[in-house]
Design a protein around this motif. Structure first.
Motif, PDB file in Angstrom:
ATOM      1  N   LYS A   1      -5.429  46.940  41.114  1.00  0.00           N
ATOM      2  CA  LYS A   1      -5.282  45.645  41.686  1.00  0.00           C
ATOM      3  C   LYS A   1      -6.143  44.595  41.124  1.00  0.00           C
ATOM      4  CE  LYS A   1      -3.705  48.160  46.166  1.00  0.00           C
ATOM      5  NZ  LYS A   1      -3.095  48.936  45.336  1.00  0.00           N
ATOM      6  N   LEU A   2      -6.053  44.468  39.842  1.00  0.00           N
ATOM      7  CA  LEU A   2      -6.885  43.444  39.279  1.00  0.00           C
ATOM      8  C   LEU A   2      -6.228  42.091  39.228  1.00  0.00           C
ATOM      9  CD1 LEU A   2      -9.446  42.963  37.610  1.00  0.00           C
ATOM     10  CD2 LEU A   2      -7.971  43.093  35.600  1.00  0.00           C
ATOM     11  N   GLU A   3      -6.899  41.011  39.754  1.00  0.00           N
ATOM     12  CA  GLU A   3      -6.183  39.696  39.953  1.00  0.00           C
ATOM     13  C   GLU A   3      -5.507  39.167  38.682  1.00  0.00           C
ATOM     14  OE1 GLU A   3      -9.682  37.542  41.623  1.00  0.00           O
ATOM     15  OE2 GLU A   3      -9.747  38.943  43.038  1.00  0.00           O
ATOM     16  N   LYS A   4      -4.328  38.753  38.856  1.00  0.00           N
ATOM     17  CA  LYS A   4      -3.761  38.180  37.639  1.00  0.00           C
ATOM     18  C   LYS A   4      -4.388  37.383  36.624  1.00  0.00           C
ATOM     19  CE  LYS A   4       1.038  38.684  39.139  1.00  0.00           C
ATOM     20  NZ  LYS A   4       2.457  37.979  39.247  1.00  0.00           N
ATOM     21  N   ASP A   5      -5.064  36.618  37.288  1.00  0.00           N
ATOM     22  CA  ASP A   5      -6.045  35.402  36.493  1.00  0.00           C
ATOM     23  C   ASP A   5      -7.218  35.999  35.719  1.00  0.00           C
ATOM     24  OD1 ASP A   5      -7.233  35.765  39.053  1.00  0.00           O
ATOM     25  OD2 ASP A   5      -8.449  34.133  38.979  1.00  0.00           O
ATOM     26  N   LYS A   6      -7.446  37.381  36.254  1.00  0.00           N
ATOM     27  CA  LYS A   6      -8.731  38.008  35.294  1.00  0.00           C
ATOM     28  C   LYS A   6      -8.245  38.955  34.258  1.00  0.00           C
ATOM     29  CE  LYS A   6     -11.691  37.810  39.415  1.00  0.00           C
ATOM     30  NZ  LYS A   6     -12.485  38.703  40.127  1.00  0.00           N
ATOM     31  N   ARG A   7      -6.764  39.173  34.273  1.00  0.00           N
ATOM     32  CA  ARG A   7      -6.317  40.246  33.472  1.00  0.00           C
ATOM     33  C   ARG A   7      -6.428  39.706  31.690  1.00  0.00           C
ATOM     34  NH1 ARG A   7      -1.136  41.907  36.854  1.00  0.00           N
ATOM     35  NH2 ARG A   7      -2.099  42.414  38.800  1.00  0.00           N
ATOM     36  N   ASP A   8      -6.324  38.663  31.589  1.00  0.00           N
ATOM     37  CA  ASP A   8      -6.310  38.278  30.036  1.00  0.00           C
ATOM     38  C   ASP A   8      -7.863  38.033  29.857  1.00  0.00           C
ATOM     39  OD1 ASP A   8      -3.543  38.482  29.552  1.00  0.00           O
ATOM     40  OD2 ASP A   8      -3.231  36.375  30.600  1.00  0.00           O
ATOM     41  N   LYS A   9      -8.818  38.086  30.736  1.00  0.00           N
ATOM     42  CA  LYS A   9     -10.016  37.692  30.446  1.00  0.00           C
ATOM     43  C   LYS A   9     -11.048  38.908  29.971  1.00  0.00           C
ATOM     44  CE  LYS A   9     -10.022  33.514  33.093  1.00  0.00           C
ATOM     45  NZ  LYS A   9     -10.083  32.756  34.250  1.00  0.00           N
ATOM     46  N   ILE A  10     -10.375  39.969  30.222  1.00  0.00           N
ATOM     47  CA  ILE A  10     -11.130  41.305  30.193  1.00  0.00           C
ATOM     48  C   ILE A  10     -11.228  41.775  28.901  1.00  0.00           C
ATOM     49  CG2 ILE A  10     -11.452  43.856  30.697  1.00  0.00           C
ATOM     50  CD1 ILE A  10     -11.751  42.114  33.302  1.00  0.00           C
ATOM     51  N   PRO A  11     -12.471  41.935  28.152  1.00  0.00           N
ATOM     52  CA  PRO A  11     -12.636  42.385  26.715  1.00  0.00           C
ATOM     53  C   PRO A  11     -12.156  44.014  26.626  1.00  0.00           C
ATOM     54  CG  PRO A  11     -14.740  41.986  27.729  1.00  0.00           C
ATOM     55  CD  PRO A  11     -13.761  41.717  28.496  1.00  0.00           C
ATOM     56  N   LEU A  12     -11.497  44.172  25.449  1.00  0.00           N
ATOM     57  CA  LEU A  12     -11.027  45.471  25.190  1.00  0.00           C
ATOM     58  C   LEU A  12     -11.841  45.876  23.946  1.00  0.00           C
ATOM     59  CD1 LEU A  12      -7.054  45.262  25.506  1.00  0.00           C
ATOM     60  CD2 LEU A  12      -8.763  45.776  27.204  1.00  0.00           C
ATOM     61  N   ILE A  13     -12.537  46.969  23.895  1.00  0.00           N
ATOM     62  CA  ILE A  13     -12.997  47.430  22.658  1.00  0.00           C
ATOM     63  C   ILE A  13     -11.931  48.272  21.789  1.00  0.00           C
ATOM     64  CG2 ILE A  13     -15.247  48.612  21.625  1.00  0.00           C
ATOM     65  CD1 ILE A  13     -15.739  46.083  23.564  1.00  0.00           C
ATOM     66  N   ILE A  14     -11.854  48.165  20.561  1.00  0.00           N
ATOM     67  CA  ILE A  14     -10.790  48.537  19.881  1.00  0.00           C
ATOM     68  C   ILE A  14     -11.432  49.565  18.705  1.00  0.00           C
ATOM     69  CG2 ILE A  14      -8.609  48.079  18.837  1.00  0.00           C
ATOM     70  CD1 ILE A  14      -8.602  47.290  21.330  1.00  0.00           C
ATOM     71  N   SER A  15     -10.967  50.630  18.450  1.00  0.00           N
ATOM     72  CA  SER A  15     -11.208  51.380  17.273  1.00  0.00           C
ATOM     73  C   SER A  15     -10.024  51.730  16.500  1.00  0.00           C
ATOM     74  CB  SER A  15     -12.045  52.527  17.619  1.00  0.00           C
ATOM     75  OG  SER A  15     -12.233  53.309  16.454  1.00  0.00           O
ATOM     76  N   ASP A  16      -9.952  51.091  15.359  1.00  0.00           N
ATOM     77  CA  ASP A  16      -8.536  51.355  14.461  1.00  0.00           C
ATOM     78  C   ASP A  16      -7.231  51.263  15.422  1.00  0.00           C
ATOM     79  OD1 ASP A  16      -9.997  51.869  12.287  1.00  0.00           O
ATOM     80  OD2 ASP A  16      -9.835  53.826  11.901  1.00  0.00           O
ATOM     81  N   ASN A  17      -7.266  50.103  16.173  1.00  0.00           N
ATOM     82  CA  ASN A  17      -6.041  49.740  16.967  1.00  0.00           C
ATOM     83  C   ASN A  17      -5.742  50.566  18.210  1.00  0.00           C
ATOM     84  OD1 ASN A  17      -5.140  47.561  15.233  1.00  0.00           O
ATOM     85  ND2 ASN A  17      -4.484  49.175  13.732  1.00  0.00           N
ATOM     86  N   GLU A  18      -6.762  51.506  18.498  1.00  0.00           N
ATOM     87  CA  GLU A  18      -6.885  52.269  19.736  1.00  0.00           C
ATOM     88  C   GLU A  18      -7.888  51.358  20.461  1.00  0.00           C
ATOM     89  OE1 GLU A  18      -5.606  56.865  20.071  1.00  0.00           O
ATOM     90  OE2 GLU A  18      -7.123  56.445  18.438  1.00  0.00           O
ATOM     91  N   ILE A  19      -7.266  51.601  21.925  1.00  0.00           N
ATOM     92  CA  ILE A  19      -8.255  50.992  23.068  1.00  0.00           C
ATOM     93  C   ILE A  19      -9.422  52.152  23.319  1.00  0.00           C
ATOM     94  CG2 ILE A  19      -8.751  50.075  25.322  1.00  0.00           C
ATOM     95  CD1 ILE A  19      -5.749  48.703  24.987  1.00  0.00           C
ATOM     96  N   ILE A  20     -10.579  51.819  23.091  1.00  0.00           N
ATOM     97  CA  ILE A  20     -11.675  52.883  23.583  1.00  0.00           C
ATOM     98  C   ILE A  20     -12.242  52.579  24.820  1.00  0.00           C
ATOM     99  CG2 ILE A  20     -12.039  53.852  21.086  1.00  0.00           C
ATOM    100  CD1 ILE A  20     -14.824  52.228  21.315  1.00  0.00           C
ATOM    101  N   TRP A  21     -12.276  51.141  25.217  1.00  0.00           N
ATOM    102  CA  TRP A  21     -12.858  50.891  26.605  1.00  0.00           C
ATOM    103  C   TRP A  21     -12.064  49.693  27.030  1.00  0.00           C
ATOM    104  CZ3 TRP A  21     -18.283  48.369  26.986  1.00  0.00           C
ATOM    105  CH2 TRP A  21     -18.824  48.647  28.359  1.00  0.00           C
ATOM    106  N   ILE A  22     -11.805  49.687  28.182  1.00  0.00           N
ATOM    107  CA  ILE A  22     -11.539  48.413  28.691  1.00  0.00           C
ATOM    108  C   ILE A  22     -12.879  47.844  29.542  1.00  0.00           C
ATOM    109  CG2 ILE A  22     -10.334  47.365  30.704  1.00  0.00           C
ATOM    110  CD1 ILE A  22      -7.871  49.337  30.356  1.00  0.00           C
ATOM    111  N   ALA A  23     -13.631  47.075  28.974  1.00  0.00           N
ATOM    112  CA  ALA A  23     -14.990  46.864  28.950  1.00  0.00           C
ATOM    113  C   ALA A  23     -15.362  46.595  30.547  1.00  0.00           C
ATOM    114  CB  ALA A  23     -15.364  45.545  28.395  1.00  0.00           C
TER     115      ALA A  23
END
Length: 91
Positions: free
Chosen positions: A44-66
């Motif tokens: 239930k993350l608000e729509k306006d926040k979804r594009d602001k959350i940083p993703l930590i990526i390792s070789d094109n795999e998401i390792i953490w939704i910060a």
């Protein structure tokens, strides 16, 4: 804060970016992959926040939704070398 098994990322390029269509990861505690967008809806993350959350990526795999959820595939285990990731929100 998120701890990653060093051996899983030591030779990989790490990046930070926001979500893209089709992104998926393996949420901690599961053995299946889940689309990031579906995960955001489920928590239930608000729509306006979804594009602001940083993703930590390792070789094109998401390792953490910060600050939210780490990947089961990259979690650190006891007795291993670990890398500590910290994210701070600046105002």
């Amino acid at each position: 804060v998120f701890y990653v098994d060093y051996d899983l990322i030591k030779d990989k390029k790490l990046r930070v970016r926001t979500r893209r269509a089709g992104d998926y990861f393996f949420p901690k505690g599961t053995s299946y992959k889940k689309k990031v967008n579906d995960f955001f809806i489920d928590i239930k993350l608000e729509k306006d926040k979804r594009d602001k959350i940083p993703l930590i990526i390792s070789d094109n795999e998401i390792i953490w939704i910060a600050g939210i959820r780490e990947s089961e595939k990259y979690k650190a285990s006891d007795g291993k070398k670990m890398v500590k990731f910290i994210i701070k929100e600046e105002k």
